[in-house]
Motif scaffolding. Sequence first.
Motif, short mmCIF file in Angstrom:
data_model
loop_
_atom_site.label_atom_id
_atom_site.label_comp_id
_atom_site.label_asym_id
_atom_site.label_seq_id
_atom_site.Cartn_x
_atom_site.Cartn_y
_atom_site.Cartn_z
N LEU A 17 0.86 -1.17 0.00
CA LEU A 17 0.00 0.00 0.00
C LEU A 17 0.90 1.23 0.00
CD1 LEU A 17 -2.78 -0.91 2.63
CD2 LEU A 17 -3.02 -0.77 0.15
N HIS A 18 0.80 2.01 -1.07
CA HIS A 18 1.66 3.18 -1.23
C HIS A 18 0.84 4.42 -0.90
CE1 HIS A 18 4.06 6.01 -4.05
NE2 HIS A 18 4.64 5.96 -2.86
N VAL A 19 1.30 5.20 0.10
CA VAL A 19 0.59 6.39 0.56
C VAL A 19 1.52 7.59 0.40
CG1 VAL A 19 -0.74 7.40 2.44
CG2 VAL A 19 -0.56 4.90 2.26
N THR A 27 -1.02 4.67 -12.84
CA THR A 27 -0.55 3.96 -11.65
C THR A 27 0.89 4.36 -11.36
OG1 THR A 27 0.35 2.07 -12.88
CG2 THR A 27 -1.98 1.94 -12.24
N TYR A 28 1.38 3.89 -10.22
CA TYR A 28 2.79 4.09 -9.86
C TYR A 28 3.52 2.76 -10.02
CZ TYR A 28 6.89 5.43 -7.04
OH TYR A 28 8.15 5.72 -6.59
N VAL A 29 4.54 2.74 -10.89
CA VAL A 29 5.39 1.57 -11.08
C VAL A 29 6.83 2.05 -11.22
CG1 VAL A 29 5.94 -0.41 -12.57
CG2 VAL A 29 3.55 0.28 -12.25
N PRO A 30 7.77 1.49 -10.47
CA PRO A 30 9.17 1.88 -10.66
C PRO A 30 9.61 1.68 -12.11
CG PRO A 30 8.93 0.62 -8.64
CD PRO A 30 7.61 0.52 -9.36
N VAL A 46 2.41 -6.26 -5.87
CA VAL A 46 1.17 -5.55 -6.21
C VAL A 46 1.21 -4.20 -5.50
CG1 VAL A 46 -1.34 -5.60 -6.19
CG2 VAL A 46 -0.06 -7.76 -6.31
N ILE A 47 1.29 -3.13 -6.27
CA ILE A 47 1.34 -1.78 -5.72
C ILE A 47 -0.06 -1.18 -5.78
CG2 ILE A 47 2.38 0.51 -5.91
CD1 ILE A 47 4.62 -0.87 -7.60
N ILE A 48 -0.60 -0.84 -4.62
CA ILE A 48 -1.90 -0.18 -4.54
C ILE A 48 -1.66 1.23 -4.01
CG2 ILE A 48 -4.23 -0.22 -3.59
CD1 ILE A 48 -3.69 -2.63 -5.33
N ASP A 49 -1.83 2.21 -4.89
CA ASP A 49 -1.70 3.61 -4.51
C ASP A 49 -2.96 4.07 -3.80
OD1 ASP A 49 0.74 4.67 -5.10
OD2 ASP A 49 0.12 5.70 -6.92
N VAL A 50 -2.82 4.72 -2.65
CA VAL A 50 -3.97 5.21 -1.88
C VAL A 50 -3.95 6.73 -1.91
CG1 VAL A 50 -5.21 5.12 0.30
CG2 VAL A 50 -3.81 3.16 -0.42
N HIS A 51 -4.94 7.29 -2.61
CA HIS A 51 -5.04 8.73 -2.82
C HIS A 51 -6.43 9.22 -2.47
CE1 HIS A 51 -1.29 9.38 -5.18
NE2 HIS A 51 -1.51 8.17 -5.65
N SER A 52 -6.60 10.54 -2.47
CA SER A 52 -7.92 11.13 -2.44
C SER A 52 -7.93 12.36 -3.35
CB SER A 52 -8.35 11.50 -1.02
OG SER A 52 -7.61 12.61 -0.53
N TYR A 53 -9.13 12.83 -3.67
CA TYR A 53 -9.22 14.00 -4.55
C TYR A 53 -10.45 14.83 -4.19
CZ TYR A 53 -12.84 11.78 -7.52
OH TYR A 53 -13.99 11.22 -8.01
N PRO A 54 -10.42 16.12 -4.49
CA PRO A 54 -11.51 17.01 -4.07
C PRO A 54 -12.79 16.75 -4.86
CG PRO A 54 -9.94 18.22 -5.40
CD PRO A 54 -9.32 16.87 -5.15
N THR A 55 -13.90 17.02 -4.21
CA THR A 55 -15.21 16.82 -4.84
C THR A 55 -15.36 17.70 -6.08
OG1 THR A 55 -16.14 16.29 -2.68
CG2 THR A 55 -17.69 16.88 -4.44
N HIS A 56 -14.88 18.92 -6.00
CA HIS A 56 -14.97 19.85 -7.12
C HIS A 56 -13.58 20.12 -7.68
CE1 HIS A 56 -19.13 20.44 -6.04
NE2 HIS A 56 -18.77 20.73 -4.80
N PRO A 57 -13.45 20.25 -9.01
CA PRO A 57 -12.13 20.45 -9.62
C PRO A 57 -11.43 21.70 -9.09
CG PRO A 57 -13.80 19.99 -11.30
CD PRO A 57 -14.53 20.22 -10.01
N LEU A 58 -10.12 21.59 -8.96
CA LEU A 58 -9.30 22.74 -8.62
C LEU A 58 -8.64 23.28 -9.88
CD1 LEU A 58 -7.70 21.39 -5.32
CD2 LEU A 58 -9.37 23.25 -5.53
N ARG A 91 5.33 -9.35 -13.52
CA ARG A 91 5.12 -9.80 -12.14
C ARG A 91 4.72 -8.64 -11.24
NH1 ARG A 91 10.63 -12.08 -10.35
NH2 ARG A 91 11.23 -10.11 -11.39
N VAL A 92 4.89 -7.41 -11.71
CA VAL A 92 4.52 -6.22 -10.94
C VAL A 92 3.17 -5.72 -11.43
CG1 VAL A 92 5.17 -3.88 -10.28
CG2 VAL A 92 6.94 -5.63 -10.62
N SER A 93 2.18 -5.77 -10.56
CA SER A 93 0.85 -5.25 -10.85
C SER A 93 0.66 -3.93 -10.11
CB SER A 93 -0.24 -6.24 -10.43
OG SER A 93 -0.09 -7.47 -11.09
N ALA A 94 -0.23 -3.09 -10.62
CA ALA A 94 -0.44 -1.80 -9.97
C ALA A 94 -1.85 -1.30 -10.21
CB ALA A 94 0.57 -0.78 -10.49
#
Length: 287
Positions: free
Chosen positions: A40-42, A231-234, A170-182, A243-246
């Motif tokens: 889990l990538h934060v 996604t984020y992948v090195p 398996v890389i799972i990026d954990v993000h959030s985003y605003p309800t209205h566009p900036l 073998r690397v999923s994202a």
Amino acid sequence: MPSHTPPSHTSPLHPLPSRTPYSTESFQLLPGADTSPVILHVPHSSRVIPEPVRAGIVLDDRALERELDHITDSHTMEIAARAAAGAALTPWRFVNGLSRLVVDPERFPDEREEMLAVGMGAVYTRTTHRERLRPDGFDACPLIDRYFHPYAAAMTRAVEERLEATGRAVIIDVHSYPTHPLPYELHGGGARPPICLGTDPFHTPAALLARAGKAFAGCGGTALDTPFAGTYVPLKCYGVDDRVSALMVEIRRDAYMSEPGGPAGAGVAGLAAALAELVGGGPSGGA
């Protein structure tokens, strides 16, 4: 916060023992189960800006706090921590300890980065509202060398450790985003679902996407690659190592917090449970 496959340059780093958690002032690798392939990538949850970096930002303290309210993926570290605690098979967590206003580890550090068009490459020079953040002509190289490259190298190492231990990562990026566009958003005109799933044509297998859709089915609706994609992948693995999923998980902020920058609400528990279901294991060993 736009996200895409970022660079992960190899650069000098203190040797890290295999499959061992580690911590610096900039980031932490928090331990999971030896048999879990999941990280889990934060990357954007912190508001911390070291004082020498703060000195290069032109905003006054009040304006900087307001910018941090808008740009920080608040409470995503908590969501990831709860998910890890609740998962049947504990995932590993790679957590950025510094604000993305120091460096954004999910940007390219050169001319390949499309967000340079709005002054938001690996080192931001403009704010979410396209106002000046750093002086004109600011030299980003010291920040790239001090913070960006070691982070990228450590994330690459974390992925290699999962490959060594389990045969996949398996890389799972954990993000959030605003309800209205900036104003900084280059692709803000699309749908803004409660859960945006960012994908990559090479690194996001159908089975992972199906599992995510099922896990987040009760969270109000999902959509793919809108308003943010990728996604984020090195780079060492990108496009060459299947073998690397994202997958990127972007949570619309009104689902779990008061905007901008306010406290978390009741939605955190359900989102953490959904993320735990995604990463938690079963016969496949997680995700």
